[in-house]
Write an enzyme that holds these catalytic residues in place. Sequence first.
Site, PDB file in Angstrom:
ATOM      1  N   GLY B  15       0.862  -1.075   0.046  1.00 48.34           N
ATOM      2  CA  GLY B  15      -0.036   0.085   0.102  1.00 48.34           C
ATOM      3  C   GLY B  15       0.885   1.308   0.039  1.00 48.34           C
ATOM      4  O   GLY B  15       1.876   1.197   0.594  1.00 48.34           O
ATOM      5  N   ARG B  25      13.339  10.421  -3.203  1.00 53.37           N
ATOM      6  CA  ARG B  25      14.114  11.536  -3.700  1.00 53.37           C
ATOM      7  C   ARG B  25      15.381  11.484  -2.492  1.00 53.37           C
ATOM      8  O   ARG B  25      16.511  11.588  -3.150  1.00 53.37           O
ATOM      9  CB  ARG B  25      13.400  13.008  -3.159  1.00 53.37           C
ATOM     10  N   ARG B  29      19.134  10.942  -3.963  1.00 58.39           N
ATOM     11  CA  ARG B  29      20.088  12.309  -3.566  1.00 58.39           C
ATOM     12  C   ARG B  29      21.279  11.760  -2.823  1.00 58.39           C
ATOM     13  O   ARG B  29      22.402  12.289  -3.001  1.00 58.39           O
ATOM     14  CB  ARG B  29      19.462  13.522  -3.127  1.00 58.39           C
ATOM     15  N   ARG B  76       1.509  -5.588  -5.153  1.00 60.35           N
ATOM     16  CA  ARG B  76       1.510  -6.475  -4.381  1.00 60.35           C
ATOM     17  C   ARG B  76       2.011  -7.637  -5.619  1.00 60.35           C
ATOM     18  O   ARG B  76       1.457  -7.958  -6.525  1.00 60.35           O
ATOM     19  CB  ARG B  76       0.417  -6.917  -3.828  1.00 60.35           C
ATOM     20  N   ASP B 107       4.860  -4.658   6.280  1.00 56.85           N
ATOM     21  CA  ASP B 107       5.764  -5.934   6.787  1.00 56.85           C
ATOM     22  C   ASP B 107       5.822  -6.946   5.483  1.00 56.85           C
ATOM     23  O   ASP B 107       6.558  -7.706   5.305  1.00 56.85           O
ATOM     24  CB  ASP B 107       5.127  -6.475   7.968  1.00 56.85           C
ATOM     25  N   THR B 109       6.265  -6.089   2.444  1.00 62.48           N
ATOM     26  CA  THR B 109       7.574  -5.801   1.703  1.00 62.48           C
ATOM     27  C   THR B 109       8.586  -6.189   2.473  1.00 62.48           C
ATOM     28  O   THR B 109       9.862  -6.567   1.820  1.00 62.48           O
ATOM     29  CB  THR B 109       7.522  -4.117   1.741  1.00 62.48           C
ATOM     30  N   THR B 130       3.856   3.217   5.595  1.00 62.51           N
ATOM     31  CA  THR B 130       2.720   2.749   5.547  1.00 62.51           C
ATOM     32  C   THR B 130       2.010   3.637   6.497  1.00 62.51           C
ATOM     33  O   THR B 130       2.786   4.329   7.450  1.00 62.51           O
ATOM     34  CB  THR B 130       2.684   1.138   6.390  1.00 62.51           C
ATOM     35  N   ASP B 132      -0.167   3.050   8.682  1.00 58.72           N
ATOM     36  CA  ASP B 132      -0.899   2.280   9.725  1.00 58.72           C
ATOM     37  C   ASP B 132       0.107   2.254  11.136  1.00 58.72           C
ATOM     38  O   ASP B 132      -0.342   1.996  12.078  1.00 58.72           O
ATOM     39  CB  ASP B 132      -1.112   0.774   9.719  1.00 58.72           C
ATOM     40  N   ASP B 134       2.181   0.356  12.046  1.00 58.44           N
ATOM     41  CA  ASP B 134       2.278  -1.056  12.937  1.00 58.44           C
ATOM     42  C   ASP B 134       3.524  -1.781  12.819  1.00 58.44           C
ATOM     43  O   ASP B 134       3.465  -2.842  12.885  1.00 58.44           O
ATOM     44  CB  ASP B 134       1.215  -1.947  12.098  1.00 58.44           C
ATOM     45  N   ARG B 167     -26.532  14.888  15.898  1.00 57.65           N
ATOM     46  CA  ARG B 167     -26.276  13.620  15.294  1.00 57.65           C
ATOM     47  C   ARG B 167     -25.256  12.792  15.969  1.00 57.65           C
ATOM     48  O   ARG B 167     -24.365  13.396  16.614  1.00 57.65           O
ATOM     49  CB  ARG B 167     -25.912  13.833  13.959  1.00 57.65           C
ATOM     50  N   ARG B 176      -6.303  -2.190  10.155  1.00 60.77           N
ATOM     51  CA  ARG B 176      -7.157  -3.407  10.319  1.00 60.77           C
ATOM     52  C   ARG B 176      -6.730  -4.106  11.465  1.00 60.77           C
ATOM     53  O   ARG B 176      -7.530  -4.684  12.325  1.00 60.77           O
ATOM     54  CB  ARG B 176      -6.627  -4.180   8.884  1.00 60.77           C
ATOM     55  N   GLU B 192     -16.351  10.980  21.265  1.00 64.78           N
ATOM     56  CA  GLU B 192     -16.637  10.693  22.817  1.00 64.78           C
ATOM     57  C   GLU B 192     -16.205   9.178  23.090  1.00 64.78           C
ATOM     58  O   GLU B 192     -16.025   8.775  23.976  1.00 64.78           O
ATOM     59  CB  GLU B 192     -18.108  10.681  22.638  1.00 64.78           C
ATOM     60  N   LYS B 218     -24.127  16.744  26.055  1.00 65.63           N
ATOM     61  CA  LYS B 218     -23.538  16.711  24.776  1.00 65.63           C
ATOM     62  C   LYS B 218     -24.687  16.359  23.663  1.00 65.63           C
ATOM     63  O   LYS B 218     -25.331  15.335  24.174  1.00 65.63           O
ATOM     64  CB  LYS B 218     -22.531  15.529  24.476  1.00 65.63           C
ATOM     65  N   SER B 220     -24.341  16.461  20.206  1.00 68.33           N
ATOM     66  CA  SER B 220     -23.948  15.521  19.183  1.00 68.33           C
ATOM     67  C   SER B 220     -22.683  14.625  19.511  1.00 68.33           C
ATOM     68  O   SER B 220     -22.220  14.973  20.529  1.00 68.33           O
ATOM     69  CB  SER B 220     -23.529  16.332  17.957  1.00 68.33           C
ATOM     70  N   GLN B 260      -7.529   8.597   2.761  1.00 75.58           N
ATOM     71  CA  GLN B 260      -6.539   8.613   4.120  1.00 75.58           C
ATOM     72  C   GLN B 260      -5.056   8.352   3.547  1.00 75.58           C
ATOM     73  O   GLN B 260      -4.073   8.391   4.354  1.00 75.58           O
ATOM     74  CB  GLN B 260      -6.926   7.339   5.070  1.00 75.58           C
TER      75      GLN B 260
END
Lengths: 328, 328, 328, 328
Positions: B15, B25, B29, B76, B107, B109, B130, B132, B134, B167, B176, B192, B218, B220, B260
């Site tokens: 990813g 870069r 360099r 991949r 991981d 990779t 990555t 994540d 992780d 809302r 994940r 919250e 609260k 919302s 993201q």
Amino acid sequence: MPKQIKKLAVLTSGGDSPGMNAAIRSVVRACAYHDIECYGVYRGYEGLMEGDFEPLNARSVKGIINKGGTILKSARSKEFRTKEGRQKAYDKLIEAQIGGLVAIGGDGTFTGAMIFNQEFDFPVMGIPGTIDNDIVGTSHTLGFDTALNTVVDAIDKIRDTASSHNRLFFIEVMGRDVGHIALNVGIAGGAEEILIPEEDLGLDRLVDSLNRSRTSGKSSSIVVVAEGDKIGKNIFQLKEYVDENMEGYDVRVSVLGHMQRGGAPSCFDRVLASRMGVKAVESLLANKTNYMVGLLNGKMELTPLENAIKGKTKINLELLRVSDIMST
Amino acid sequence: MPKQIKKLAVLTSGGDSPGMNAAIRSVVRACAYHDIECYGVYRGYEGLMEGDFEPLNARSVKGIINKGGTILKSARSKEFRTKEGRQKAYDKLIEAQIGGLVAIGGDGTFTGAMIFNQEFDFPVMGIPGTIDNDIVGTSHTLGFDTALNTVVDAIDKIRDTASSHNRLFFIEVMGRDVGHIALNVGIAGGAEEILIPEEDLGLDRLVDSLNRSRTSGKSSSIVVVAEGDKIGKNIFQLKEYVDENMEGYDVRVSVLGHMQRGGAPSCFDRVLASRMGVKAVESLLANKTNYMVGLLNGKMELTPLENAIKGKTKINLELLRVSDIMST
Amino acid sequence: MPKQIKKLAVLTSGGDSPGMNAAIRSVVRACAYHDIECYGVYRGYEGLMEGDFEPLNARSVKGIINKGGTILKSARSKEFRTKEGRQKAYDKLIEAQIGGLVAIGGDGTFTGAMIFNQEFDFPVMGIPGTIDNDIVGTSHTLGFDTALNTVVDAIDKIRDTASSHNRLFFIEVMGRDVGHIALNVGIAGGAEEILIPEEDLGLDRLVDSLNRSRTSGKSSSIVVVAEGDKIGKNIFQLKEYVDENMEGYDVRVSVLGHMQRGGAPSCFDRVLASRMGVKAVESLLANKTNYMVGLLNGKMELTPLENAIKGKTKINLELLRVSDIMST
Amino acid sequence: MPKQIKKLAVLTSGGDSPGMNAAIRSVVRACAYHDIECYGVYRGYEGLMEGDFEPLNARSVKGIINKGGTILKSARSKEFRTKEGRQKAYDKLIEAQIGGLVAIGGDGTFTGAMIFNQEFDFPVMGIPGTIDNDIVGTSHTLGFDTALNTVVDAIDKIRDTASSHNRLFFIEVMGRDVGHIALNVGIAGGAEEILIPEEDLGLDRLVDSLNRSRTSGKSSSIVVVAEGDKIGKNIFQLKEYVDENMEGYDVRVSVLGHMQRGGAPSCFDRVLASRMGVKAVESLLANKTNYMVGLLNGKMELTPLENAIKGKTKINLELLRVSDIMST
């Protein structure tokens, strides 16, 4: 045995920085969590001496985590530098039965807090809020990360026009005594040179370097200059010198100025502020005093205010070297 | 005595994440700085096996430090998981007289790189790219900081509409197996509740907590949910459960998705990428192999690839506690 | 002779949109300028029926011009659709001696205002606040321009990852009945195809077009889909169809969702809101009623609410053609 | 009978503006759509005289719609102002069998194009690309909308710090001869005063107004000043005057500078650029010449270059009035 604190106060002082509101919110909510009453003091030590404070509850600080500036406003106070001024402040705190003070700001703020603590044995805790990252005892001051992103975004924009016109831009960023902002944004903005107070490159070497840069095929260049850089009295004199000593370059100057202090804080600064607020409150409740809360190796740590003030942060030499290699 | 490396190759795999281009870069360099030839490999291990690479010089990587994605593209590869695939890759590298490989990714990779190193004794160095965060051996993976800011910006926008309509929003963010993104953006976005894979809050407690939150004034609420959260099979089931078990709330779901992964990298990620690229190249030139470059306590450090892969990052319990206190 | 209005009220109703706060601020300040008292009504018609309003002065609306959402909150009211509900609202207005109402919202809001005007001869003026731009009588509704920029920013991010992986992305944007957002962001985001409710491309032609696009050398593609597009029942079915009928593409879906409604309004929306607020107040003071304020050919113009509601905006065919040419 | 055009050229000249790349892309793709070959000319008229151009196809302009600046680079050419210079350019165009030229830029660019057309009867078409919006014949020049958002974002940041410190800020924005940027961002940024070249407020009235503003309870103020404002010789003199003639204000100056020219174009500018490029190409193919493409009442229209150059845009008096009312 120290008495149990029932009420705390929080203030912001000196130059504002993004994340101050998030820190205020955190102090207030940490107080609420521990059933402590929290007072917000307006205009820093000025408001403290005037008794210009009011209770804040968890709802009072709703919706401010992402706001720049400080809802408590900030000020620099001459009077608080006098014994009489500090006595006034102490009287107001005692009158309101406030048992501890969280002061958010830079070294001027901390100096005030430390002297206040020494004179009146009043519990104080500092939170480092300044974009300059010039405080010892924390790897990051509140607002530093946000300011870096703000500046890099501006440099990206200036580069658009620089590279469309084969221009040389001198971009002045904040940092009167320290080059932390300049060094980071210089690398991140792909600057050819970075001029910082800690290192005197010399005008001739600057011109040499820019000439080499052009010879190597770069048609536009960006030089990031910290406010306090020693090379030229100021950035406009720098431009004049280069105008006179280099041919063929269209030299422009951009002084980024106060926009560097504002804006919604980055995720990093919001999280840091939230952590620092909790740590400050809980440290006071644990009868610690005269410390600054900081981030060291990823953890919340306390540093005596005295050390935070006296120390001088050092420029990261590895970054200087990376910067040199990147402008290959 | 190890032979002197004259040529290096760099690839991105798995990813993509913001900062990968800045790392490419930097690798290029740093090679130029050390008079080493650098090859860019397209589409990760796929391109490596096909010999789809070309020399890159300092100018080739101009203007990419602020671009999301990866100019080398990513993929991949199933074939590289076979011995035959890796043999192909090795032959291509030897043919081009390339003496070392920098692999930027997560991981998967690194697992590929490690096996490749073990089989052919070919020098490899990993850069953790990555969003994540992780990977063990670095406090920050490339792209994590940028993704946090992207998500927080989206949450700020959603909060505008949430608080205009009283809302409850469930916002799904990436992660994940780990809750690092969720935990940080949850605090920074003023959520919250934060639901992460590492902690099973339980649906009943979630409903209780939301009810308390509403009782405390609260109107919302925002609940940040990591992709891999265990509570509900997915976020839409979560919504259904709350719809059935809470009254009076208008519940909405927002899945932030692939945005993201994109966007201009933050200043932090650009500087980190620049440091990592230099460290990776210079480590290979110093005949280190089979390591990952990482940021530990503010410094560039090497971690054996094996440790980086096997380890499991831990959620910061202090942050969990801060999050609880902030939603007071 | 109509009586002189001394007090006005302003409310926001229906879905919120960026610029609503700027419009509220403008209504309030235009009232202050004309020495009229201004009441802010909370939660739209719901709050009106309950008498949930309070006076706002020029300072009350300080610092809101750049805030998304609406400080007056919004709601959809079933009760106001009944005669009894509207009678309640009328009674509350009369009781408070309020002589006119500015209603900010979309066609539902305007329908309510128009019926209310017809029944009670109460002066009303509409300001079109919705991101969908689906109101006749104005070239731009409040929030449309901001939403376009928000969506384009998200598409830019998704394209980073799409082009790093040679992927096909279906991106769903708001617009249940109209394709204005989809058409504009599709062009601005460089989409290969734009699916809008007004035009039924057909699934076969979509697949044909994507195949042609790939043959012409494009390795990644973005298809922008309006919520209300007729081709597939929804975007996930669209993905399934393409998965089954096209080979070699890695198809992903992203539903942008509610973040499209939030965020700081663009300069355009802030200026438009400021103009509309002044126009609305001054029109009521000039005894105009039952109109909507709009931007037509760069000027503030009034359109009878009835026309604004009944009309259906048309898709700009020139834009459709430009979109086709751009995806050459 | 005019001969059929087989090849077109496109160049950008003068100050760059966001959207120029989107316009180049549109010209190139519109040519591809009509099976016309398209040449990109580097560095404006300079490159034209040197024959510094090359064919661009639909793929050449991939991924540039969201990039600031201009991939063709821009320059101001003295030589093209001479007959000899223009003869050179003509010879190069004829040699390459190019039958028409699209020139993207401001009035200097158009003046060059018009004279060139008159001398050599060579088909030219102008696209207005400048952030100043000072061209007659279009409601919006390319880059104006983006620059407005860039400036408003900066003002929002400065306001954070202004209101934290009760400061008065003078913010200088671009606009040497016209106040369009200042007027719009002044309204959108909530400025207390807007100083534009078209209107001479006078220093005394400025001070009066600021004093009134403070009396009415405003503790911080922002004054937006167009570069070309007549009141003070420059913004620093303005500061000096106010320092001397007003008490108690902490006055600061911020000159936004060249960052106003850069950045990813807004959705509006991207769509406008796409429309203008198509219109320019198709107008040349329809044997129109010596016109500028513009947006008038929402439609693409042609204006003779002569009119575009000679005319002077007028400040929108309604906006001036709205600005006054908003600073109530």
